[in-house]
Design a protein around this motif. Structure first.
Motif, PDB file in Angstrom:
ATOM      1  N   VAL A  73     -31.009 -43.478   0.027  1.00 18.86           N
ATOM      2  CA  VAL A  73     -32.262 -42.717   0.082  1.00 18.86           C
ATOM      3  C   VAL A  73     -33.011 -43.152   1.336  1.00 18.86           C
ATOM      4  N   PRO A  74     -33.950 -42.352   1.824  1.00 21.40           N
ATOM      5  CA  PRO A  74     -34.795 -42.815   2.931  1.00 21.40           C
ATOM      6  C   PRO A  74     -35.560 -44.070   2.515  1.00 21.40           C
ATOM      7  N   LYS A  75     -35.883 -44.908   3.474  1.00 25.24           N
ATOM      8  CA  LYS A  75     -36.553 -46.166   3.170  1.00 25.24           C
ATOM      9  C   LYS A  75     -37.868 -45.939   2.440  1.00 25.24           C
ATOM     10  N   TYR A  76     -38.586 -44.858   2.789  1.00 25.40           N
ATOM     11  CA  TYR A  76     -39.871 -44.628   2.128  1.00 25.40           C
ATOM     12  C   TYR A  76     -39.687 -44.287   0.649  1.00 25.40           C
ATOM     13  N   ALA A  77     -38.543 -43.708   0.277  1.00 27.26           N
ATOM     14  CA  ALA A  77     -38.280 -43.459  -1.146  1.00 27.26           C
ATOM     15  C   ALA A  77     -37.997 -44.768  -1.870  1.00 27.26           C
ATOM     16  N   SER A  78     -37.277 -45.670  -1.199  1.00 32.51           N
ATOM     17  CA  SER A  78     -37.025 -46.982  -1.778  1.00 32.51           C
ATOM     18  C   SER A  78     -38.337 -47.742  -1.962  1.00 32.51           C
ATOM     19  N   GLU A  79     -39.184 -47.675  -0.947  1.00 40.69           N
ATOM     20  CA  GLU A  79     -40.485 -48.344  -1.045  1.00 40.69           C
ATOM     21  C   GLU A  79     -41.357 -47.705  -2.120  1.00 40.69           C
TER      22      GLU A  79
ATOM     23  N   ARG B 248     -34.012 -32.762  -8.299  1.00 41.25           N
ATOM     24  CA  ARG B 248     -32.818 -32.939  -9.144  1.00 41.25           C
ATOM     25  C   ARG B 248     -31.524 -32.557  -8.403  1.00 41.25           C
ATOM     26  N   LYS B 249     -31.429 -32.978  -7.157  1.00 42.16           N
ATOM     27  CA  LYS B 249     -30.240 -32.676  -6.347  1.00 42.16           C
ATOM     28  C   LYS B 249     -29.693 -33.965  -5.735  1.00 42.16           C
ATOM     29  N   ILE B 250     -28.377 -34.059  -5.741  1.00 45.01           N
ATOM     30  CA  ILE B 250     -27.673 -35.143  -5.052  1.00 45.01           C
ATOM     31  C   ILE B 250     -26.793 -34.494  -3.991  1.00 45.01           C
ATOM     32  N   TYR B 251     -26.929 -34.922  -2.760  1.00 42.75           N
ATOM     33  CA  TYR B 251     -26.206 -34.295  -1.654  1.00 42.75           C
ATOM     34  C   TYR B 251     -24.906 -35.061  -1.369  1.00 42.75           C
ATOM     35  N   GLY B 252     -23.794 -34.353  -1.538  1.00 43.09           N
ATOM     36  CA  GLY B 252     -22.484 -34.916  -1.264  1.00 43.09           C
ATOM     37  C   GLY B 252     -21.886 -34.307  -0.011  1.00 43.09           C
TER      38      GLY B 252
ATOM     39  N   GLY C 157     -23.177 -30.938   7.124  1.00 48.16           N
ATOM     40  CA  GLY C 157     -24.147 -30.217   6.318  1.00 48.16           C
ATOM     41  C   GLY C 157     -25.057 -31.166   5.562  1.00 48.16           C
ATOM     42  N   MET C 158     -24.480 -32.229   5.015  1.00 48.35           N
ATOM     43  CA  MET C 158     -25.277 -33.220   4.304  1.00 48.35           C
ATOM     44  C   MET C 158     -26.252 -33.901   5.246  1.00 48.35           C
ATOM     45  N   LEU C 159     -25.766 -34.280   6.435  1.00 45.98           N
ATOM     46  CA  LEU C 159     -26.638 -34.966   7.389  1.00 45.98           C
ATOM     47  C   LEU C 159     -27.755 -34.068   7.898  1.00 45.98           C
ATOM     48  N   THR C 160     -27.491 -32.775   7.992  1.00 48.14           N
ATOM     49  CA  THR C 160     -28.551 -31.839   8.373  1.00 48.14           C
ATOM     50  C   THR C 160     -29.647 -31.831   7.324  1.00 48.14           C
TER      51      THR C 160
ATOM     52  N   VAL D 259     -30.319 -34.326   5.281  1.00 49.01           N
ATOM     53  CA  VAL D 259     -30.990 -35.621   5.375  1.00 49.01           C
ATOM     54  C   VAL D 259     -31.982 -35.611   6.529  1.00 49.01           C
ATOM     55  N   ASP D 260     -31.558 -35.111   7.671  1.00 50.65           N
ATOM     56  CA  ASP D 260     -32.420 -35.066   8.849  1.00 50.65           C
ATOM     57  C   ASP D 260     -33.680 -34.250   8.573  1.00 50.65           C
ATOM     58  N   ARG D 261     -33.484 -33.104   7.947  1.00 47.19           N
ATOM     59  CA  ARG D 261     -34.620 -32.231   7.646  1.00 47.19           C
ATOM     60  C   ARG D 261     -35.582 -32.902   6.669  1.00 47.19           C
TER      61      ARG D 261
END
Length: 313
Positions: free
Chosen positions: A118-124, A142-146, A180-183, A185-187
């Protein structure tokens, strides 16, 4: 069972006969790789191909799924696969180890990881473990990106959802591709939104983004954040037919830093994979020497001289 299978695979390495000979038969000139489309495997396949070309071989690569890769090795249509991630791919290769249609060398990489990130801010914000996901289900939509459909990690994620592990029964696996997953994540990171996705190292995502890997996934991905080793697989028969190039693959070892840098050039600097690998090799020529111990060119000449000349160009 996992320890048995890994031990069997590693044990095969020690029993592979690699007789010395002056040159390989013509049938060995073409070396057929499978590339499953992950940038790390594209990077390592490109790197190995550059060295083989310098040695006088004619490597070629086919983009295949994992299941087709192993079926093709069994049918003797593919010679080499550099992306056998263990333990996450233990089920994929198991039938082919059992019927002795593949040989396992390696590992070619140690210290890898493979699990949810997850992004660091979600972990925090409180998401540190798989068990925390359902607490913040709405923030994750409710989505997990594979990654690509048919990938073993996607299959494991879907099994988690189907079994309602961690209360994820009403979540959706989003399948697309690595890019596609990284796009996505980037967004999400650009918009400061929460996203959970399949993360791994080596990969430049670890330096491009501030991300955190989640604990709690040992039953699915293995301990130590899905701690992994990546093995080289050869089709059975290749080791006896082509002992010189087999010795090269036995010697072949990569590092996390190396793969991160080559992958960064591909993904973030728009470099072609072979150009990225070639540039890295030119900047780090010493790494090649141990790969070539006991190896000659295709026609039996000193390997290091040929490769040094090609890399320094």
């Amino acid at each position: 069972m996992l320890k048995y299978i890994l031990a069997l695979g590693i044990g095969l390495l020690s029993t592979i006969p690699v007789p010395t000979q002056a040159a390989e038969p013509e049938s060995c000139r073409k070396v057929r790789f499978s590339d499953v489309g992950w940038t790390d495997i594209t990077s390592t396949t490109s790197t190995a191909s550059i060295i083989l070309e310098a040695l006088g071989y004619a490597p070629e690569s086919s983009m295949l799924s994992i299941s087709v890769t192993y079926a093709s090795m069994k049918n003797k249509d593919i010679d080499v696969y550099l992306g056998d991630w263990q333990p996450s791919m233990v089920a994929d290769r198991k039938p082919y180890l059992e019927d002795k249609s593949i040989v396992v060398l390696g590992p070619n990489l140690v210290g890898a990881k493979y699990t949810f990130a997850v992004p660091k801010y979600a972990s925090e914000g409180g998401v540190k473990d798989f068990a925390d996901l359902q607490k913040f289900a709405d923030k994750f939509d409710r989505k997990i990106y594979g990654i690509e459909a048919g990938n073993n990690a996607n299959r494991m994620i879907q099994e988690m959802i189907d079994k309602n592990d961690f209360g994820l029964k009403d979540w959706t696996l989003v399948e697309s591709s690595e890019q596609g997953m990284l796009t996505a994540v980037d967004r999400a990171i650009r918009d400061n939104k929460w996203i959970v996705f399949l993360g791994w190292e080596p990969h430049p995502m670890n330096t491009k983004y501030q991300i955190s890997y989640l604990t709690g996934g040992d039953a699915t991905f293995g301990p130590n954040f899905g701690g992994a080793e990546v093995f080289t697989n050869l089709r059975t028969g290749f080791t006896q037919e082509c002992p010189n190039v087999t010795r090269f693959f036995q010697n072949l070892r990569f590092s996390l830093e190396m793969e991160n840098e080559i992958m960064d050039a591909i993904l973030n600097q728009d470099a072609e994979p072979k150009a990225a690998a070639e540039a890295w090799l030119k900047a780090h020529p010493a790494v090649v020497k141990p790969w070539l111990e006991g190896v000659t060119t295709f026609d039996g000449k000193p390997a290091l001289d040929a490769v040094d000349g090609a890399i320094k160009g």
